[in-house]
Scaffold this active site. Structure first.
Site, PDB file in Angstrom:
ATOM      1  N   HIS A 157      59.074  96.520 -16.961  1.00 49.75           N
ATOM      2  CA  HIS A 157      58.607  97.510 -15.978  1.00 49.75           C
ATOM      3  C   HIS A 157      58.510  96.865 -14.608  1.00 49.75           C
ATOM      4  O   HIS A 157      58.393  95.642 -14.493  1.00 49.75           O
ATOM      5  CB  HIS A 157      57.223  98.060 -16.371  1.00 49.75           C
ATOM      6  CG  HIS A 157      56.147  97.017 -16.312  1.00 49.75           C
ATOM      7  ND1 HIS A 157      56.038  96.009 -17.256  1.00 49.75           N
ATOM      8  CD2 HIS A 157      55.154  96.790 -15.409  1.00 49.75           C
ATOM      9  CE1 HIS A 157      55.033  95.221 -16.937  1.00 49.75           C
ATOM     10  NE2 HIS A 157      54.478  95.669 -15.814  1.00 49.75           N
TER      11      HIS A 157
ATOM     12  N   ASP B 174      55.905  97.064 -11.360  1.00 46.02           N
ATOM     13  CA  ASP B 174      54.556  97.581 -11.118  1.00 46.02           C
ATOM     14  C   ASP B 174      54.644  98.679 -10.057  1.00 46.02           C
ATOM     15  O   ASP B 174      55.182  98.445  -8.975  1.00 46.02           O
ATOM     16  CB  ASP B 174      53.635  96.457 -10.625  1.00 46.02           C
ATOM     17  CG  ASP B 174      53.408  95.406 -11.710  1.00 46.02           C
ATOM     18  OD1 ASP B 174      53.540  95.746 -12.893  1.00 46.02           O
ATOM     19  OD2 ASP B 174      53.107  94.253 -11.361  1.00 46.02           O
TER      20      ASP B 174
ATOM     21  N   HIS C 206      59.759  93.031 -14.906  1.00 46.08           N
ATOM     22  CA  HIS C 206      59.205  91.904 -15.655  1.00 46.08           C
ATOM     23  C   HIS C 206      58.651  92.406 -16.979  1.00 46.08           C
ATOM     24  O   HIS C 206      58.539  93.629 -17.188  1.00 46.08           O
ATOM     25  CB  HIS C 206      58.144  91.164 -14.827  1.00 46.08           C
ATOM     26  CG  HIS C 206      57.042  92.029 -14.300  1.00 46.08           C
ATOM     27  ND1 HIS C 206      57.198  92.883 -13.229  1.00 46.08           N
ATOM     28  CD2 HIS C 206      55.755  92.183 -14.702  1.00 46.08           C
ATOM     29  CE1 HIS C 206      56.060  93.505 -12.980  1.00 46.08           C
ATOM     30  NE2 HIS C 206      55.174  93.108 -13.874  1.00 46.08           N
TER      31      HIS C 206
ATOM     32  N   ARG D 125      47.681  85.215 -26.651  1.00 48.41           N
ATOM     33  CA  ARG D 125      47.872  84.978 -25.220  1.00 48.41           C
ATOM     34  C   ARG D 125      47.018  85.972 -24.427  1.00 48.41           C
ATOM     35  O   ARG D 125      46.849  87.117 -24.863  1.00 48.41           O
ATOM     36  CB  ARG D 125      49.345  85.153 -24.859  1.00 48.41           C
ATOM     37  CG  ARG D 125      49.609  85.083 -23.369  1.00 48.41           C
ATOM     38  CD  ARG D 125      51.098  85.066 -23.046  1.00 48.41           C
ATOM     39  NE  ARG D 125      51.258  85.005 -21.621  1.00 48.41           N
ATOM     40  CZ  ARG D 125      51.487  86.061 -20.849  1.00 48.41           C
ATOM     41  NH1 ARG D 125      51.653  87.259 -21.367  1.00 48.41           N
ATOM     42  NH2 ARG D 125      51.577  85.928 -19.544  1.00 48.41           N
TER      43      ARG D 125
HETATM   44  C1  AKG Z   1      51.100  94.076 -16.770  1.00 50.88           C
HETATM   45  O1  AKG Z   1      49.955  94.117 -17.234  1.00 50.88           O
HETATM   46  O2  AKG Z   1      51.609  95.018 -16.095  1.00 50.88           O
HETATM   47  C2  AKG Z   1      51.940  92.876 -16.967  1.00 50.88           C
HETATM   48  O3  AKG Z   1      53.056  92.851 -16.502  1.00 50.88           O
HETATM   49  C3  AKG Z   1      51.382  91.738 -17.730  1.00 50.88           C
HETATM   50  C4  AKG Z   1      52.234  90.510 -17.702  1.00 50.88           C
HETATM   51  C5  AKG Z   1      51.643  89.355 -18.467  1.00 50.88           C
HETATM   52  O4  AKG Z   1      50.775  89.536 -19.311  1.00 50.88           O
HETATM   53  O5  AKG Z   1      52.090  88.238 -18.212  1.00 50.88           O
END
Ligand code: AKG
Length: 322
Positions: free
Chosen positions: A200, A202, A256, A266
Site C-alpha cells: 500500500h 500511505d 511498501h 515483530r
Molecule cells: C502500516 O502500518 O501502514 C505499515 O506500513 C507498517 C509497516 C511495518 O510494520 O513495517
C-alpha cells in the site's frame, strides 16, 4: 506486486543525522535538505537519527504494546474497531474476517495537536480499556506528542528542500489531527503464504515508523521489493499520498509492505501525520508554475475514497484525482 520470493536485497535509504538541523547549523541543514530532496524525488523513504525523541520513551511504547497484545482476545476486543472507523483493535486471527487479511493485530487511535486535546490519546485508551491502561495511555500520549513535534521539524526540512521556505508546511500541519497505529506481527509457520501488511501507499501525509530489530518492512523500487533494515534509535520516515499532492507530485509516495517470519514476533509503531480536517490540500504556488497534478481536496475526502476503493494494484491518489 506481492510475488514471491521475499526480498533478498535491502534499500539504501539515506540516514539523516538531525542534530545539526535541529540546532540550526546552516551547513548541516543544507546538506540534510539535499539528501531529503534526492530521496523524496526517488522513493520518499529516509531514516532519521539524533531526532530528539527519548529512547526510553520509545522502549516504553514498545513494552506497552506487549502489555496490550498479550491480553486475551476478549479483553482486546473491548477496543474492537468498527466498520469504517480508523480507530480501535483489529485482528486477522478472530475467524470473523477473510483469510486474505494480513497476518497481524493492530491498535489504532486518533491524536490531535489542537489546543484542548492534550489528553485525547490517554482518554481514548482509558475509555476503551479501563483504568489499568492509564499508564500506557500516558506513554502513548507522550509518544504522539513527540512524533507530532518531530514531524513538524521534518516538515520544515521538506519545505526548505522544496524551496518554499521553512514554515510553509510546518504551519499547514500545526494542530494536526493524526493517527497512531501499533502493529503486532506474531510468528507465522508459513510466512511465504502471507504478508504482515499488504502492499500500500500511505494515504496520509508523512509516516514516522519505529520498527524493532526483527525487520520486515519492504519498499517497492524499480519493480523490486527491498528490505529497509532496522537501525537502533532510528525512525523510518516516508512520504504519503497527501504530501505527494501537496508537493504537486514532486515528492513520491511509494508502495511498501511488511513481511512476517516463522520464529519471532515483530512490532512497529507508526505515526501518520494528517492535516486538520478542514485544511485544503493545495500545493504552494511556487510548486505549481508548470501546472497542477491534483485537484484541491481535504484529508477526510481522500481517506473516505481510500477506505472504499483501495486496491493494491491501483494508484489511489491518481484514481482519486481522475
Ligand atoms: C502500516 O502500518 O501502514 C505499515 O506500513 C507498517 C509497516 C511495518 O510494520 O513495517
Amino acid at each position: 506486486h506481492d510475488e514471491r520470493p521475499r526480498s533478498d536485497s535491502h534499500l539504501l535509504v539515506p540516514l539523516i543525522d538531525l542534530q545539526g538541523f535541529l540546532s540550526g547549523d546552516p551547513v548541516a541543514s543544507l546538506e540534510a535538505s539535499r539528501v531529503v530532496r534526492d530521496a523524496c524525488r526517488k522513493h520518499g523513504f529516509f531514516l532519521v537519527s539524533n531526532h530528539g525523541v527519548d529512547c526510553r520513551l520509545i522502549s516504553d511504547a514498545h513494552h506497552c504494546m506487549d502489555r496490550f497484545f498479550g491480553l486475551t482476545l476478549s479483553e482486546k476486543q473491548r477496543a474492537q474497531r468498527k466498520l469504517w472507523e480508523s480507530h480501535g483493535y483489529t485482528s486477522s486471527f478472530t475467524g470473523r474476517f477473510h483469510s486474505k487479511l494480513p497476518w497481524k493485530e493492530t491498535l489504532s487511535f486518533r491524536y490531535s495537536a489542537e489546543e484542548g486535546s492534550s489528553k485525547v490519546v490517554e482518554d481514548y485508551l482509558v475509555d476503551a480499556m479501563g483504568d489499568q491502561f492509564k499508564q500506557s495511555g500516558g506513554i502513548y500520549q507522550e509518544y504522539c506528542d513527540a512524533m507530532s513535534t518531530l514531524s513538524l521539524s521534518i516538515m520544515e526540512l521538506l519545505g526548505i528542500s522544496l524551496g518554499v521556505g521553512r514554515n510553509c508546511f510546518r504551519d499547514f500541519f500545526e494542530g494536526n489531527d493524526s493517527i497512531m497505529r501499533l502493529n503486532y506481527y506474531p510468528p507465522c509457520q508459513k510466512p511465504d503464504m502471507t504478508l504482515g501488511t499488504g502492499p500500500h501507499c500511505d494515504p496520509t501525509s508523512l509516516t514516522i515508523l519505529h520498527q524493532d530489530q526483527v525487520g520486515g518492512l519492504e519498499v517497492l523500487v524499480d519493480d523490486k521489493w527491498h528490505l529497509v533494515l532496522p537501525h537502533v534509535n532510528t525512525f523510518v520516515v516516508n512520504i504519503g499520498d497527501t504530501f505527494m499532492a501537496l508537493s504537486n507530485g514532486i515528492y513520491k509516495s511509494c508502495l511498501h509492505r511488511a513481511v512476517v517470519n516463522s520464529t519471532r514476533t515483530r512490532k512497529s509503531l507508526a505515526f501518520f501525520l494528517c492535516p486538520s480536517k478542514e485544511k485544503l490540500v493545495r500545493p504552494p504556488k511556487e510548486l505549481m508554475e508548470t501546472g497542477r497534478e491534483y485537484p484541491d481536496f481535504t484529508w477526510p475526502m481522500l481517506l473516505e475514497f481510500t477506505q472504499k476503493h483501495y486496491r493494491a494494484d491501483m494508484n489511489t491518489l491518481q484514481a482519486f484525482s481522475s
